[in-house]
Each structure stands twice: as C-alpha cells, then as structure tokens.
Design a protein around this motif. Structure first.
Motif, short mmCIF file in Angstrom:
data_model
loop_
_atom_site.label_atom_id
_atom_site.label_comp_id
_atom_site.label_asym_id
_atom_site.label_seq_id
_atom_site.Cartn_x
_atom_site.Cartn_y
_atom_site.Cartn_z
N ASP A 170 -0.09 1.93 19.02
CA ASP A 170 1.35 1.95 18.76
C ASP A 170 1.65 2.24 17.29
O ASP A 170 2.57 3.00 16.97
CB ASP A 170 1.98 0.62 19.18
CG ASP A 170 2.01 0.45 20.69
OD1 ASP A 170 1.96 1.48 21.40
OD2 ASP A 170 2.10 -0.72 21.15
N GLU A 171 0.87 1.64 16.40
CA GLU A 171 1.06 1.90 14.96
C GLU A 171 0.82 3.37 14.64
O GLU A 171 1.58 3.99 13.90
CB GLU A 171 0.10 1.03 14.14
CG GLU A 171 0.48 -0.42 14.05
CD GLU A 171 -0.53 -1.22 13.23
OE1 GLU A 171 -1.28 -0.61 12.42
OE2 GLU A 171 -0.57 -2.45 13.39
N LEU A 172 -0.24 3.92 15.21
CA LEU A 172 -0.54 5.33 14.96
C LEU A 172 0.55 6.24 15.52
O LEU A 172 0.92 7.24 14.90
CB LEU A 172 -1.90 5.70 15.56
CG LEU A 172 -3.12 5.17 14.80
CD1 LEU A 172 -4.40 5.47 15.57
CD2 LEU A 172 -3.19 5.76 13.41
N LYS A 173 1.09 5.88 16.67
CA LYS A 173 2.19 6.67 17.23
C LYS A 173 3.41 6.61 16.33
O LYS A 173 4.09 7.61 16.12
CB LYS A 173 2.53 6.18 18.63
CG LYS A 173 1.55 6.64 19.68
CD LYS A 173 1.95 6.17 21.07
CE LYS A 173 0.94 6.59 22.10
NZ LYS A 173 1.30 6.12 23.45
N GLN A 174 3.69 5.44 15.77
CA GLN A 174 4.84 5.30 14.86
C GLN A 174 4.61 6.14 13.61
O GLN A 174 5.53 6.80 13.11
CB GLN A 174 5.05 3.84 14.47
CG GLN A 174 5.63 2.99 15.59
CD GLN A 174 5.71 1.51 15.21
OE1 GLN A 174 5.19 1.12 14.17
NE2 GLN A 174 6.36 0.73 16.07
N ASN A 175 3.40 6.12 13.08
CA ASN A 175 3.08 6.94 11.90
C ASN A 175 3.22 8.43 12.22
O ASN A 175 3.70 9.20 11.39
CB ASN A 175 1.68 6.64 11.41
CG ASN A 175 1.57 5.28 10.76
OD1 ASN A 175 2.57 4.72 10.34
ND2 ASN A 175 0.36 4.75 10.65
N LYS A 211 -2.17 -2.21 20.01
CA LYS A 211 -1.37 -2.40 18.79
C LYS A 211 -1.64 -1.26 17.81
O LYS A 211 -0.72 -0.66 17.23
CB LYS A 211 -1.71 -3.73 18.10
CG LYS A 211 -1.04 -4.92 18.68
CD LYS A 211 -1.40 -6.15 17.84
CE LYS A 211 -0.92 -7.43 18.47
NZ LYS A 211 -1.33 -8.60 17.67
N LYS A 212 -2.92 -0.96 17.62
CA LYS A 212 -3.28 0.12 16.71
C LYS A 212 -2.76 1.47 17.21
O LYS A 212 -2.30 2.30 16.43
CB LYS A 212 -4.80 0.19 16.50
CG LYS A 212 -5.31 -0.95 15.64
CD LYS A 212 -6.78 -0.79 15.33
CE LYS A 212 -7.26 -1.93 14.46
NZ LYS A 212 -8.66 -1.78 14.08
#
Length: 147
Positions: A137-142, A134-135
């Motif tokens: 994926d969040e970092l990739k989105q950022n 999850k983290k």
C-alpha cells in the motif's frame, strides 16, 4: 606719421599691410572651425561608443538567454530521464513485492489446509502477510505521488 619708407613703398605693400587685420578675423574663424570640428569628432566618438555598447548589451543578453535555454532543456531532459528510471525501478519493485504477496498467499493457503490443532503457524503467516500488504500500500501511494 608715415615714414619715408612707407612713402616709397609700392601700393601692393601698403595693401598687404592693411590686410593683416582681416587675417585676425579669418584666424578667429579658423579657430572656431577647428574647435567645432573637434567637438563634432568627439561627439561622434561618444555617440559611436554609446551605440556600440548598446549593441554589445543586446548581443550579450541574447547569448545569455540562449545559453540559459540550453541549460534548462538539458536539466529538463535529465529530470525526465531520472523520473523514467524511478518509475521503472518502482514498477519492478512493485512486481517483486506482488510476487512475494502471491507466494505468501499460496503458503498461507497451504498452511491453513495442512494445519492441525497442535501447531499455530498460520498466525505468523498472517502477520507477515499484513506487513507485506502495508508495504504494498505504501509503494502504491508513492507511485501515485510520482504520477
């Protein structure tokens, strides 16, 4: 009524007396010339002041434009520098997180292989792995937002 003195006076003196009214006419002309020259002098001063003010205004606006351009360039380079630092930091974080995910996968595989029916440690590892993903994926989105 001429007096005896006038009669005895020479013709040059009589001519000089008759010239006095002509002096009044030249006196009016000299006043007119004097006031006209003062008016021209004042008008020239006013025009010179107006032209100098316009010159200063254009010079000041050019200086302000140059100063503003310099400040914008400095801000832009600072922004680019900060953005590059952020990208570098983000890439390092992503690499560290990917390393953690890989180590968790290895641990999960090892635990899965060595698990017996009495212990259930694999659920904890799956939970941790899901959180890490999850983290990630969040970092990739950022990172996509930053690009």
């Amino acid at each position: 009524m001429s007096t005896q003195m006038e009669a005895n006076a020479s013709p040059a003196v009589v001519a000089a007396r008759s010239v006095k009214p002509a002096k009044k006419a030249t006196s009016k002309k000299s006043y007119l010339l004097f006031f006209t020259s003062w008016f021209l002098l004042i008008a020239t001063g006013v025009m010179g002041t107006m032209l100098y003010t316009a010159h200063l205004r254009t010079q000041l606006s050019a200086q302000l434009a140059a100063q503003t351009e310099q400040q914008l360039q400095a801000m832009q380079t600072e922004y680019q520098k900060q953005l590059e630092e952020l990208k570098t930091s983000f890439a390092a974080d992503m690499t560290a997180l990917q390393t953690k995910v890989d180590s968790f996968n290895e641990l999960l595989a090892f635990t899965k292989d060595s698990a017996n029916s009495k212990t259930d440690n694999s659920n904890q590892l799956y939970t941790q792995l899901a959180e890490v993903k999850k983290k990630l994926d969040e970092l990739k989105q950022n990172l996509d937002v930053l690009k």
